[in-house]
Design a protein around this motif. Structure first.
Motif, PDB file in Angstrom:
ATOM      1  N   GLY A 233      -5.059  10.186 -13.717  1.00 33.22           N
ATOM      2  CA  GLY A 233      -6.910  11.148 -14.467  1.00 33.22           C
ATOM      3  C   GLY A 233      -7.663   9.765 -14.693  1.00 33.22           C
ATOM      4  N   LEU A 234      -7.778   9.567 -15.045  1.00 36.13           N
ATOM      5  CA  LEU A 234      -9.136   8.067 -15.485  1.00 36.13           C
ATOM      6  C   LEU A 234      -9.813   7.342 -14.802  1.00 36.13           C
ATOM      7  CD1 LEU A 234      -7.513   6.583 -19.201  1.00 36.13           C
ATOM      8  CD2 LEU A 234      -9.566   8.433 -18.492  1.00 36.13           C
ATOM      9  N   THR A 235      -8.239   6.624 -13.713  1.00 33.82           N
ATOM     10  CA  THR A 235      -8.648   6.392 -11.858  1.00 33.82           C
ATOM     11  C   THR A 235      -9.351   6.621 -11.011  1.00 33.82           C
ATOM     12  OG1 THR A 235      -6.532   5.980 -11.302  1.00 33.82           O
ATOM     13  CG2 THR A 235      -6.585   4.066 -12.823  1.00 33.82           C
TER      14      THR A 235
ATOM     15  N   PRO B 241       3.835  11.447 -18.928  1.00 32.31           N
ATOM     16  CA  PRO B 241       1.788  12.135 -19.597  1.00 32.31           C
ATOM     17  C   PRO B 241       1.452  10.576 -19.274  1.00 32.31           C
ATOM     18  CG  PRO B 241       4.629  12.548 -20.828  1.00 32.31           C
ATOM     19  CD  PRO B 241       5.362  12.463 -20.049  1.00 32.31           C
ATOM     20  N   ARG B 242       1.417   9.291 -19.800  1.00 34.01           N
ATOM     21  CA  ARG B 242       1.396   7.883 -19.730  1.00 34.01           C
ATOM     22  C   ARG B 242       0.852   8.004 -18.103  1.00 34.01           C
ATOM     23  NH1 ARG B 242       4.458   4.601 -22.902  1.00 34.01           N
ATOM     24  NH2 ARG B 242       5.485   4.401 -21.138  1.00 34.01           N
ATOM     25  N   ALA B 243       1.806   8.468 -17.019  1.00 38.73           N
ATOM     26  CA  ALA B 243       1.740   7.969 -15.887  1.00 38.73           C
ATOM     27  C   ALA B 243      -0.003   9.208 -15.008  1.00 38.73           C
ATOM     28  CB  ALA B 243       2.763   8.760 -15.253  1.00 38.73           C
ATOM     29  N   GLU B 244       0.305  10.452 -16.280  1.00 36.39           N
ATOM     30  CA  GLU B 244      -1.229  11.046 -14.709  1.00 36.39           C
ATOM     31  C   GLU B 244      -2.189  10.860 -15.917  1.00 36.39           C
ATOM     32  OE1 GLU B 244       0.758  14.331 -16.651  1.00 36.39           O
ATOM     33  OE2 GLU B 244       2.446  15.077 -15.201  1.00 36.39           O
TER      34      GLU B 244
ATOM     35  N   ASP C 227      -0.478   8.010  -3.666  1.00 36.94           N
ATOM     36  CA  ASP C 227      -0.184   7.877  -2.963  1.00 36.94           C
ATOM     37  C   ASP C 227      -1.561   6.525  -2.925  1.00 36.94           C
ATOM     38  OD1 ASP C 227       1.934   9.324  -1.848  1.00 36.94           O
ATOM     39  OD2 ASP C 227       0.346  10.489  -0.735  1.00 36.94           O
ATOM     40  N   SER C 228      -2.114   7.015  -2.953  1.00 36.77           N
ATOM     41  CA  SER C 228      -3.691   5.760  -2.674  1.00 36.77           C
ATOM     42  C   SER C 228      -3.493   4.659  -3.938  1.00 36.77           C
ATOM     43  CB  SER C 228      -5.009   6.571  -3.363  1.00 36.77           C
ATOM     44  OG  SER C 228      -4.993   7.178  -4.713  1.00 36.77           O
ATOM     45  N   LEU C 229      -2.358   5.074  -5.448  1.00 38.89           N
ATOM     46  CA  LEU C 229      -2.126   3.768  -5.754  1.00 38.89           C
ATOM     47  C   LEU C 229      -1.265   2.469  -4.927  1.00 38.89           C
ATOM     48  CD1 LEU C 229      -2.470   2.498  -8.544  1.00 38.89           C
ATOM     49  CD2 LEU C 229      -0.497   3.849  -9.261  1.00 38.89           C
ATOM     50  N   ARG C 230      -0.412   3.325  -4.553  1.00 39.25           N
ATOM     51  CA  ARG C 230       0.640   2.744  -3.920  1.00 39.25           C
ATOM     52  C   ARG C 230       0.207   1.580  -2.372  1.00 39.25           C
ATOM     53  NH1 ARG C 230       4.716   6.538  -4.736  1.00 39.25           N
ATOM     54  NH2 ARG C 230       3.571   7.749  -3.126  1.00 39.25           N
ATOM     55  N   ALA C 231      -0.808   2.345  -1.940  1.00 41.84           N
ATOM     56  CA  ALA C 231      -1.452   2.033  -0.904  1.00 41.84           C
ATOM     57  C   ALA C 231      -2.802   0.831  -1.057  1.00 41.84           C
ATOM     58  CB  ALA C 231      -2.182   2.583   0.227  1.00 41.84           C
ATOM     59  N   SER C 232      -3.129   0.663  -2.377  1.00 37.55           N
ATOM     60  CA  SER C 232      -4.203  -0.073  -3.348  1.00 37.55           C
ATOM     61  C   SER C 232      -4.096  -1.136  -4.001  1.00 37.55           C
ATOM     62  CB  SER C 232      -5.238   0.570  -3.280  1.00 37.55           C
ATOM     63  OG  SER C 232      -4.627   1.088  -4.493  1.00 37.55           O
ATOM     64  N   LEU C 233      -2.658  -1.498  -4.404  1.00 36.93           N
ATOM     65  CA  LEU C 233      -1.881  -2.336  -5.031  1.00 36.93           C
ATOM     66  C   LEU C 233      -2.255  -3.626  -5.014  1.00 36.93           C
ATOM     67  CD1 LEU C 233       2.141  -0.559  -6.089  1.00 36.93           C
ATOM     68  CD2 LEU C 233      -0.655  -0.636  -7.985  1.00 36.93           C
ATOM     69  N   GLY C 234      -2.286  -3.613  -3.278  1.00 37.60           N
ATOM     70  CA  GLY C 234      -2.723  -5.208  -3.212  1.00 37.60           C
ATOM     71  C   GLY C 234      -4.408  -5.737  -4.043  1.00 37.60           C
ATOM     72  N   GLU C 235      -5.420  -4.396  -3.963  1.00 38.49           N
ATOM     73  CA  GLU C 235      -6.245  -4.975  -4.380  1.00 38.49           C
ATOM     74  C   GLU C 235      -6.418  -5.125  -5.787  1.00 38.49           C
ATOM     75  OE1 GLU C 235      -8.618  -1.438  -3.175  1.00 38.49           O
ATOM     76  OE2 GLU C 235      -7.457  -1.224  -1.469  1.00 38.49           O
ATOM     77  N   GLN C 236      -8.151  -6.469  -5.956  1.00 32.87           N
ATOM     78  CA  GLN C 236      -7.925  -6.876  -7.626  1.00 32.87           C
ATOM     79  C   GLN C 236      -8.683  -5.932  -8.179  1.00 32.87           C
ATOM     80  OE1 GLN C 236      -9.839 -10.203  -7.360  1.00 32.87           O
ATOM     81  NE2 GLN C 236     -10.437 -10.411  -9.136  1.00 32.87           N
ATOM     82  N   ALA C 237      -9.545  -4.772  -7.884  1.00 28.11           N
ATOM     83  CA  ALA C 237     -10.139  -4.015  -8.909  1.00 28.11           C
ATOM     84  C   ALA C 237      -9.033  -3.035  -9.121  1.00 28.11           C
ATOM     85  CB  ALA C 237     -11.106  -3.205  -7.663  1.00 28.11           C
TER      86      ALA C 237
END
Length: 90
Positions: free
Chosen positions: A28-30, A21-24, A35-45
């Motif tokens: 939802g908030l971001t 639930p916390r992950a969801e 997949d996009s989370l995984r792909a953007s883990l190197g981004e400061q934002a």
């Protein structure tokens, strides 16, 4: 980007993702999907958004800090630095 802050954000993400639930709620908030989370883990934002997610919900902030053996203030200060809003007293 400070490597310690980035590492802390990644550890916090691991804690967030350990609860579905916390992950969801994070996704939802971001507006990110897994997949996009995984792909953007190197981004400061994105790292800033992960920590900001915690600072916006005190119960999660405290629980995550306890799990990672840091203070809630440490997480909040890292979020500010990643957001580019470091105060001189942080």
């Amino acid at each position: 980007m400070d490597e310690d802050d980035a590492a802390l954000a990644l550890h916090a993400l691991g804690w967030i993702l350990s609860d579905e639930p916390r992950a969801e709620r994070l996704l939802g908030l971001t507006g990110l999907d897994p997949d996009s989370l995984r792909a953007s883990l190197g981004e400061q934002a994105v790292l800033a958004a992960i920590l900001s997610f915690l600072t916006a919900h005190e119960a999660d902030l405290i629980a995550c800090a306890t799990a990672l053996d840091v203070t809630p203030e440490t997480l909040a200060a890292a979020a500010r630095r990643l957001e580019g809003n470091q105060r001189m007293d942080a």
